[in-house]
Design an enzyme around this catalytic site. Structure first.
Site, PDB file in Angstrom:
ATOM      1  CD  GLU A  50      33.760  44.929  26.782  1.00  0.00           C
ATOM      2  OE1 GLU A  50      33.468  43.799  27.190  1.00  0.00           O
ATOM      3  OE2 GLU A  50      34.247  45.799  27.518  1.00  0.00           O
ATOM      4  CB  CYS A 103      38.830  41.336  49.235  1.00  0.00           C
ATOM      5  SG  CYS A 103      37.207  40.647  49.435  1.00  0.00           S
ATOM      6  CE  LYS A 156      32.725  47.452  30.165  1.00  0.00           C
ATOM      7  NZ  LYS A 156      33.801  46.576  30.002  1.00  0.00           N
ATOM      8  CE  LYS A 159      39.905  47.363  36.505  1.00  0.00           C
ATOM      9  NZ  LYS A 159      39.066  47.558  35.321  1.00  0.00           N
ATOM     10  NE  ARG A 170      43.451  45.424  43.179  1.00  0.00           N
ATOM     11  CZ  ARG A 170      44.058  44.468  42.501  1.00  0.00           C
ATOM     12  NH1 ARG A 170      43.764  43.222  42.711  1.00  0.00           N
ATOM     13  NH2 ARG A 170      44.971  44.764  41.615  1.00  0.00           N
ATOM     14  CD1 TRP A 200      32.666  43.056  45.193  1.00  0.00           C
ATOM     15  CD2 TRP A 200      32.949  40.837  45.291  1.00  0.00           C
ATOM     16  NE1 TRP A 200      31.848  42.491  44.261  1.00  0.00           N
ATOM     17  CE2 TRP A 200      31.987  41.130  44.290  1.00  0.00           C
ATOM     18  CE3 TRP A 200      33.275  39.510  45.523  1.00  0.00           C
ATOM     19  CZ2 TRP A 200      31.362  40.148  43.538  1.00  0.00           C
ATOM     20  CZ3 TRP A 200      32.656  38.525  44.773  1.00  0.00           C
ATOM     21  CH2 TRP A 200      31.715  38.849  43.789  1.00  0.00           C
ATOM     22  CG  HIS A 225      18.046  31.484  14.089  1.00  0.00           C
ATOM     23  ND1 HIS A 225      17.454  30.637  13.177  1.00  0.00           N
ATOM     24  CD2 HIS A 225      19.037  32.126  13.421  1.00  0.00           C
ATOM     25  CE1 HIS A 225      18.079  30.743  12.011  1.00  0.00           C
ATOM     26  NE2 HIS A 225      19.036  31.647  12.134  1.00  0.00           N
ATOM     27  CG  ASN A 271      41.930  39.641  49.760  1.00  0.00           C
ATOM     28  OD1 ASN A 271      41.161  40.174  50.543  1.00  0.00           O
ATOM     29  ND2 ASN A 271      42.794  40.304  49.013  1.00  0.00           N
ATOM     30  N   GLY A 272      39.824  35.746  49.339  1.00  0.00           N
ATOM     31  CA  GLY A 272      39.651  34.405  48.778  1.00  0.00           C
ATOM     32  C   GLY A 272      38.474  33.708  49.432  1.00  0.00           C
ATOM     33  CD  GLU A 275      31.200  45.610  33.656  1.00  0.00           C
ATOM     34  OE1 GLU A 275      31.566  46.089  32.563  1.00  0.00           O
ATOM     35  OE2 GLU A 275      31.995  45.266  34.543  1.00  0.00           O
TER      36      GLU A 275
HETATM   37  C1  F6R Z   1      34.139  44.124  32.832  1.00  0.00           C
HETATM   38  C2  F6R Z   1      35.289  43.576  33.490  1.00  0.00           C
HETATM   39  C3  F6R Z   1      35.279  42.124  33.820  1.00  0.00           C
HETATM   40  C4  F6R Z   1      36.692  41.549  33.643  1.00  0.00           C
HETATM   41  C5  F6R Z   1      36.741  40.100  34.132  1.00  0.00           C
HETATM   42  C6  F6R Z   1      38.111  39.488  33.913  1.00  0.00           C
HETATM   43  O1  F6R Z   1      34.262  45.497  32.621  1.00  0.00           O
HETATM   44  O2  F6R Z   1      36.220  44.263  33.773  1.00  0.00           O
HETATM   45  O3  F6R Z   1      34.368  41.419  33.055  1.00  0.00           O
HETATM   46  O4  F6R Z   1      37.062  41.636  32.306  1.00  0.00           O
HETATM   47  O5  F6R Z   1      36.427  40.063  35.490  1.00  0.00           O
HETATM   48  O6  F6R Z   1      39.088  40.231  34.545  1.00  0.00           O
HETATM   49  P1  F6R Z   1      40.595  40.193  34.112  1.00  0.00           P
HETATM   50  O7  F6R Z   1      40.688  40.765  32.746  1.00  0.00           O
HETATM   51  O8  F6R Z   1      41.315  41.024  35.128  1.00  0.00           O
HETATM   52  O9  F6R Z   1      41.015  38.763  34.129  1.00  0.00           O
END
Ligand code: F6R
Length: 602
Positions: free
Chosen positions: A478, A2, A482, A597, A27, A75, A501, A99-100, A485
């Site tokens: 990771e 948000c 990616k 984000k 965001r 969001w 296993h 927000n929150g 997502e």
């Molecule tokens: C994945 C991604 C998220 C962030 C996670 C933590 O691509 O970006 O998994 O890594 O939400 O966010 P930060 O690093 O901002 O604390």
């Protein structure tokens, strides 16, 4: 997660709000809206989806007299992304954005409904505006009513409220979600991060938790639990850091390509000929530390996990890594000889921030590794090392992960140097490898095209396993994150040796395995693990310098002698792979569904 923008002044408000919301759109982008009070007249616009839908809806609206205004991009946490659930929320004569999460909203809502308030949305936010009007109807004093409202809210919030009962004022409060106030002459701006006000305000004040107040007549009155307080504004950079795509199709693509360049920034002034130094740290700060605990979420957690191998191998310091949301509620045993490290791209992740506060309460020394200066996590930490990746707009993190991992590797060598845990020749070997990282991150001619071509075979099937060993296991995690997502395909990262296993039961011709097979680390071990999968008919995409006969697809990497160089080269390949699968599936690469984000809620 948000975004909030607010403005009081004579300038055209729609443009300021839409412009600011666009900066925050990455965001949260389920819906957006804004409200303006001008000449005691209330105006409110909302649209589902991206900011451009709100802009299209408001083409004929202009607001260029003096007025107050608030905007929001959402969001969804409570209630679906609909216009009714979009902010600002209206009571009878006031609007709120937030927000929150208001944790006690259900209780407050029931109480307010009993007094006749009628709710139109499913959100927790709407409670704030009804609660405010409930108090104001009795007190006929908007400030006292706002103060009483804030006192009743539990949870994390950053909120702005405007009301016809005091139509030249914006009320604000912050607790646990970021909010700042920008100043330029008599104009006052509010935002949940500084990008919307860069180029507009010249000075800024970052609100602290528990602060609230109001802005009116070019002035801000600030309060906390002890009463009115003074505050110091700081200069705000006028350099619009807003990333442009520079000819790339997506921010994520641009950010993958710029990793080589930003990595040099990350190392600048820190990696010397025979030592790594951080001006942010010194041996005094590290005195008495004999183990490390790292807390982070998502991608940042993966970089932490990779670094735990390096801290133990190079610095010989025990290192435990925990997912912040788990750490918070496990009643962890915290001892003062532990250095508590948090890793966060945004510096605003609620779970990571709360973990940090817990560690501080327990008296631990804290260090954050972060990409955003002045973010909540940076401000809360004893020391902070900035990753210098530059603004990252793609929701799927790429260059932030690369630079976090780099800083952590540098840190492990820094500790090794201070504690003399490895010979100076080995430190030199690490440094030589570091200097070659920008090269390892360059995308060679033909690689992107090769990945684009082979992805056409990876759009169906019943799922992906990304497998690796040692530091390549977190990289596998990771790579899988990616892919899921932005492609919405199921993908898991797994330690290659662990497949037998249980997960190997899934192996058949519908299973895709992306095998990270570095030559410099446990090659024969991972080769056997991949052979076991191939024997069960799984499709194998092998990423390795060493040609591998059983691979259905093969991406050849360089023969690098240092595992971290192989790590970074393979990281780029997994990022491009996810990008190309997503493009083929027609998804929104930069703003994938359901994500945001910066995750400022628990
Ligand atoms: C994945 C991604 C998220 C962030 C996670 C933590 O691509 O970006 O998994 O890594 O939400 O966010 P930060 O690093 O901002 O604390």
């Amino acid at each position: 997660m948000c975004g909030i923008v607010g403005y009081i002044g004579k300038k055209e408000k729609k443009e300021i709000l839409l412009d600011g919301l666009s900066e925050l759109e990455y965001r949260g982008y389920d819906s957006a809206g804004f409200a303006v009070i001008e000449n005691k007249e209330l105006k409110n616009f909302k649209a589902v989806g991206k900011i451009e839908n709100l802009a299209n809806k408001t083409t004929h609206y202009l607001s260029d007299g003096f007025g107050v205004s608030i905007g929001h991009t959402r969001w969804a946490t409570h209630g679906k992304p609909t216009e009714l659930n979009a902010h600002p929320h209206l009571g009878q004569y006031s609007f709120v954005v937030h927000n929150g999460i208001i944790e006690n909203y259900q209780e407050l809502k029931t109480k307010l409904q009993a007094t006749g308030a009628s709710f139109v949305s499913q959100t927790d936010t709407e409670t704030i505006v009804h609660l405010f009007e409930y108090h104001n109807n009795k007190l006929a004093n908007p400030f006292e009513s706002f103060k009483a409202t804030v006192a009743e809210l539990d949870g994390a919030y950053a909120t702005l409220l405007i009301t016809k009962a005091d139509s030249e004022t914006i009320y604000f409060a912050k607790n646990g979600s970021p909010m700042l106030i920008g100043f330029d002459d008599n104009d006052i701006y509010f935002a949940s991060s500084d990008t919307p006000i860069i180029g507009k305000a010249t000075q800024v004040y970052y609100l602290e938790d528990g602060e609230y107040g109001y802005a009116k007549d070019g002035e801000v009155k600030l309060f906390d639990a002890k009463g009115e307080k003074s505050f110091h504004k700081q200069a705000l950079s006028m350099d619009k850091a807003s990333a442009q795509k520079d000819g790339f199709r997506f921010f994520m693509e641009k950010e993958i390509y710029e990793q080589s360049r930003v990595m040099s920034e990350t190392m600048m002034g820190r990696v010397n000929d025979d030592s790594v130094d951080f001006e942010e740290l010194n041996s005094y700060f590290l005195n008495g530390i004999d183990n490390i605990k790292i807390c982070a979420c998502g991608t940042s957690y993966h970089s932490a996990l990779a670094s735990s191998y390096l801290f133990e191998r190079l610095s010989k310091i025990p290192c435990v890594v925990e997912i912040a949301s788990e750490f918070r509620y496990k009643e962890p045993l915290l001892k003062k000889n532990t250095l508590f490290i948090t890793i966060s791209q945004s510096g605003e992740t609620a779970d990571t921030l709360e973990a940090l506060k817990m560690a501080k309460r327990a008296g631990l020394k804290s260090l954050s590794i972060c990409n955003v200066d002045n973010s909540s996590i940076v401000r809360e930490s004893d020391r902070a090392i900035l990753t210098r990746a530059g603004i990252e707009k793609g929701v799927a993190s790429t260059k932030a992960f690369a630079t976090q991992t780099m800083v952590l590797w540098m840190l492990s060598v820094y500790f090794a140097g201070i504690n003399k845990t490895i010979p100076s020749e080995q430190i030199k070997t690490e440094i030589d490898a570091m200097i070659h990282v920008p090269r390892a991150l360059l995308i060679p001619d033909g690689l992107h095209e090769q990945i684009h071509r082979l992805t056409k075979r990876y759009l169906h099937g019943h799922g992906f396993f990304f497998i690796g060993r040692d530091i390549f296991f977190p990289l596998a995690l990771e790579g899988a994150l990616k892919l899921k997502e932005i492609s919405y395909l199921h993908a898991e990262g797994y330690p290659a040796g662990e497949m037998k296993h249980g997960p190997i039961a899934l192996a058949d011709s519908g299973l895709f395995t992306v095998a990270l097979m570095p030559r410099s680390l446990h090659y024969d071990k991972i080769k056997s693990n991949v052979e076991e999968l191939s024997a069960r008919d799984a499709n194998i995409l092998a990423i390795s310098p060493e040609p591998f006969k059983l691979a259905d697809d093969f991406i050849q990497t360089s023969y690098d002698s240092h595992p971290m160089l192989e790590f970074f080269e393979m990281m780029v390949i997994t990022q491009l792979f996810a990008l190309e699968v997503s493009v083929r599936l027609g998804n929104d690469v930069d703003m994938p569904r359901n994500l945001a984000k910066s995750v400022t809620v628990e």
